[in-house]
Every structure is written in structure tokens, then in C-alpha cells.
Enzyme design. Structure first.
Site, mmCIF file in Angstrom:
data_model
loop_
_atom_site.group_PDB
_atom_site.id
_atom_site.type_symbol
_atom_site.label_atom_id
_atom_site.label_comp_id
_atom_site.label_asym_id
_atom_site.label_seq_id
_atom_site.Cartn_x
_atom_site.Cartn_y
_atom_site.Cartn_z
ATOM 1 N N THR A 166 -9.626 9.135 8.002
ATOM 2 C CA THR A 166 -9.094 8.056 7.491
ATOM 3 C C THR A 166 -8.845 6.862 8.702
ATOM 4 O O THR A 166 -8.070 5.770 8.119
ATOM 5 C CB THR A 166 -7.728 8.114 7.048
ATOM 6 O OG1 THR A 166 -6.858 8.829 7.700
ATOM 7 C CG2 THR A 166 -7.797 9.416 5.794
ATOM 8 N N GLY A 176 -9.089 3.587 10.287
ATOM 9 C CA GLY A 176 -9.623 2.222 9.829
ATOM 10 C C GLY A 176 -9.585 1.951 8.610
ATOM 11 O O GLY A 176 -9.895 0.841 8.076
ATOM 12 N N THR A 177 -8.810 2.826 7.900
ATOM 13 C CA THR A 177 -8.545 2.605 6.355
ATOM 14 C C THR A 177 -7.836 1.270 6.139
ATOM 15 O O THR A 177 -8.381 0.409 5.151
ATOM 16 C CB THR A 177 -7.759 3.651 5.809
ATOM 17 O OG1 THR A 177 -8.360 4.675 5.948
ATOM 18 C CG2 THR A 177 -7.673 3.561 4.079
ATOM 19 N N GLY A 178 -6.919 0.749 6.501
ATOM 20 C CA GLY A 178 -6.238 -0.369 6.421
ATOM 21 C C GLY A 178 -7.090 -1.425 6.752
ATOM 22 O O GLY A 178 -6.981 -2.539 6.033
ATOM 23 N N CYS A 179 -7.841 -1.620 8.000
ATOM 24 C CA CYS A 179 -8.542 -2.778 8.214
ATOM 25 C C CYS A 179 -9.624 -2.825 7.167
ATOM 26 O O CYS A 179 -10.077 -4.009 6.915
ATOM 27 C CB CYS A 179 -9.282 -2.300 9.701
ATOM 28 S SG CYS A 179 -8.251 -2.055 11.003
ATOM 29 N N LYS A 234 0.877 -1.323 0.075
ATOM 30 C CA LYS A 234 0.089 -0.075 -0.049
ATOM 31 C C LYS A 234 0.891 1.124 -0.199
ATOM 32 O O LYS A 234 1.837 1.371 0.997
ATOM 33 C CB LYS A 234 -0.804 0.120 1.304
ATOM 34 C CG LYS A 234 -1.867 -1.239 1.298
ATOM 35 C CD LYS A 234 -2.861 -1.103 2.502
ATOM 36 C CE LYS A 234 -1.814 -1.247 3.878
ATOM 37 N NZ LYS A 234 -2.925 -1.377 5.035
#
Length: 274
Positions: A216, A218-221, A183
Site C-alpha cells: 500500500t 504511496g496510496t495517499g499520494c 479518508k
């Protein structure tokens, strides 16, 4: 309002992760994502966090034996089409999760290498990085590290360009995962937010608009949960990544509508409905 037709196949998606009391990340974000994308969500909680949009103030790890008990309860009764691992907190919890994955062998396992919260609070004990790399990474169908996480897994400096992203993705792939989604959100001076999907068949770039918002959390979760929910009915990871990133971009674009908290707010998982 007319109701949509019932899908012929409803995936069962499992999240193994920590709980976010603020509702924006962890199992809360995962279950919202699963529901928004048409999957039935199940959860195994690895840790409790005291957190809100301003940061994490406490972490309470679940005893590894009880993590294992949750996993046994789910796998012994319910078909699991895809699973994801998020925050796992300690090496002992990672050992328990890896043992269950080896026993039950879900077809798809997405490993979100969660290490640090948005506000900088560590979510993975220092001695657990090796366990994550050595035990769970080789079992993963796809891992989704950001640039600092990839560097930590490899024991290398954080890269600053896409050539470096590709080189580190190849080294992570060599550690045993079937695929790596690097990412690029931490890249500086880039007009878009590029991710690179690297498999043993090659590499593919997935650009996305860099949405201007502070919300943003929690974007990765959310991205890893979207990949988990969408993979079972799709043909390959490239198709899955394309659709997951498109959906996440819309969730980020709508994030400011929520007005949750006074810090880094969550993305809008249900932007298509309200």
C-alpha cells in the site's frame, strides 16, 4: 493491439512534492498516476528522500528559493489545469508554495496533507503543521487528510468512527478549503474503507472494498494525484472522487503482481496495461 482514439482534451497536471527513490510514492507515484489517467504530468520537487519499501533513511529539503524557481519556470510557460501538493517538508517551503499559488491561481489545487511516511518517519517538520493549516489549506480546492493528519491539523485526538470523521471534516472545511475528503483507511473493525466528501453543499459517503494486501506504499499520494488528473474534465468533486477511488482499488488489487522490494510495496499504477 488497436490504439485508443486521441482524447479531445489532455489535462496538464502539476505535482509539488518530494521524490521517492523507491519509486512508489511522491512525485514518482504522482507522475505515474497522471500518465495512467491521461494527463500530462509536470513536477516541482520540494525534497529528496532516501527510501525504499522498508522505510525512509534520509530527507534532504530543497532550498525554498529553488522550489519557487521551479514553480516560476513551470507557471510562466505551461498551462496548468490542476495542481497538487504532497510532501512539503518545512514551513519555509510551504511559504514559498503558498506565495506561488496565490500569484498563479491554478483552477484546481488538491492538498494532500502528508506528514508521516508509512513506516513512521516524519515528512513534515513539527513547526510546519501550522503553516500548512493557515497558509495552504485556505487556498485548496480539496484537501485529503487521513485520520491522524486531520487530528494534527485540528489539534484534536484521532477519531475512531464515521461520526467523528464527519465532525472533523466540517471543522476543517471551516478553516477555508472548498472541500474535504476524509479518508477512512485507518478506521478499525470496518468491512469496507469509507471516505467522506464534505463540501458546503453537504456530505457524501464513498465506500470501497478493503483490499487485503501489504503493498500500500504511496496510496495517499496516488489517490490525490488521481483526483488532480481527473478533476479538470469532470463536472464536480463527487464524480471525480468516485472515479479516482475505483481506479485506486484496482491498483491496490493488482499490487501484489509487482513484487517490488521486501517491505511495503507500491500499488500498481499501470495495472490496465501490464
Amino acid at each position: 493491439m488497436s490504439l485508443p482514439e486521441h482524447p479531445a482534451f489532455i489535462p496538464h497536471a502539476l505535482t509539488i512534492a518530494g521524490s521517492d527513490s523507491g519509486g512508489g510514492a511522491g512525485i514518482q507515484a504522482d507522475l505515474k498516476t497522471f500518465s495512467a489517467l491521461g494527463a500530462y504530468g509536470l513536477s516541482v520537487i520540494s525534497a529528496l528522500t532516501a527510501q525504499n519499501t522498508r522505510g525512509v533513511t534520509g530527507v534532504h529539503a530543497v532550498p525554498p528559493a529553488f522550489v519557487a524557481a521551479q514553480l516560476d519556470a513551470v507557471f510562466s510557460d505551461i498551462r496548468i489545469d490542476a495542481a497538487k501538493c504532497g510532501m512539503l517538508a518545512t514551513a519555509d517551503i510551504i511559504h514559498a508554495v503558498a506565495a506561488s499559488v496565490r500569484q498563479h491561481r491554478p483552477k484546481w489545487l488538491v492538498l494532500d496533507t502528508v506528514m508521516i511516511a508509512k513506516g513512521g518517519h516524519p515528512l513534515l517538520a513539527a513547526d510546519a503543521v501550522a503553516a500548512l493549516r493557515d497558509e495552504l489549506l485556505p487556498l485548496a480546492s480539496l484537501i485529503t487528510p487521513n485520520l491522524p493528519e486531520a487530528a494534527a491539523l485540528l489539534g484534536e485526538p484521532v477519531v475512531r468512527d464515521e461520526d467523528g470523521m464527519l465532525a472533523q471534516a466540517e471543522r476543517l472545511l471551516a478553516l477555508g478549503a472548498d472541500a474535504v475528503l476524509m479518508k477512512g483507511g485507518h478506521l478499525e473493525n470496518t468491512a469496507d474503507s469509507p471516505d467522506w466528501l464534505v463540501t458546503r453543499d453537504g456530505a457524501e459517503r464513498f465506500p470501497a472494498v478493503r483490499v487485503v494486501t501489504r503493498n500500500t506504499h504511496g496510496t495517499g499520494c496516488t489517490l490525490s494525484a488521481a483526483l488532480t488528473a481527473l478533476r479538470p474534465p469532470r463536472r464536480n468533486w463527487a464524480e471525480t472522487v468516485h472515479d479516482a477511488k475505483h481506479w485506486l482499488t484496482e491498483a491496490l488489487t493488482a499490487a501484489d503482481r509487482l513484487q517490488v522490494g521486501h517491505g511495503i510495496g507500491p500499488v500498481h499504477h499501470f495495472h490496465a496495461w501490464w
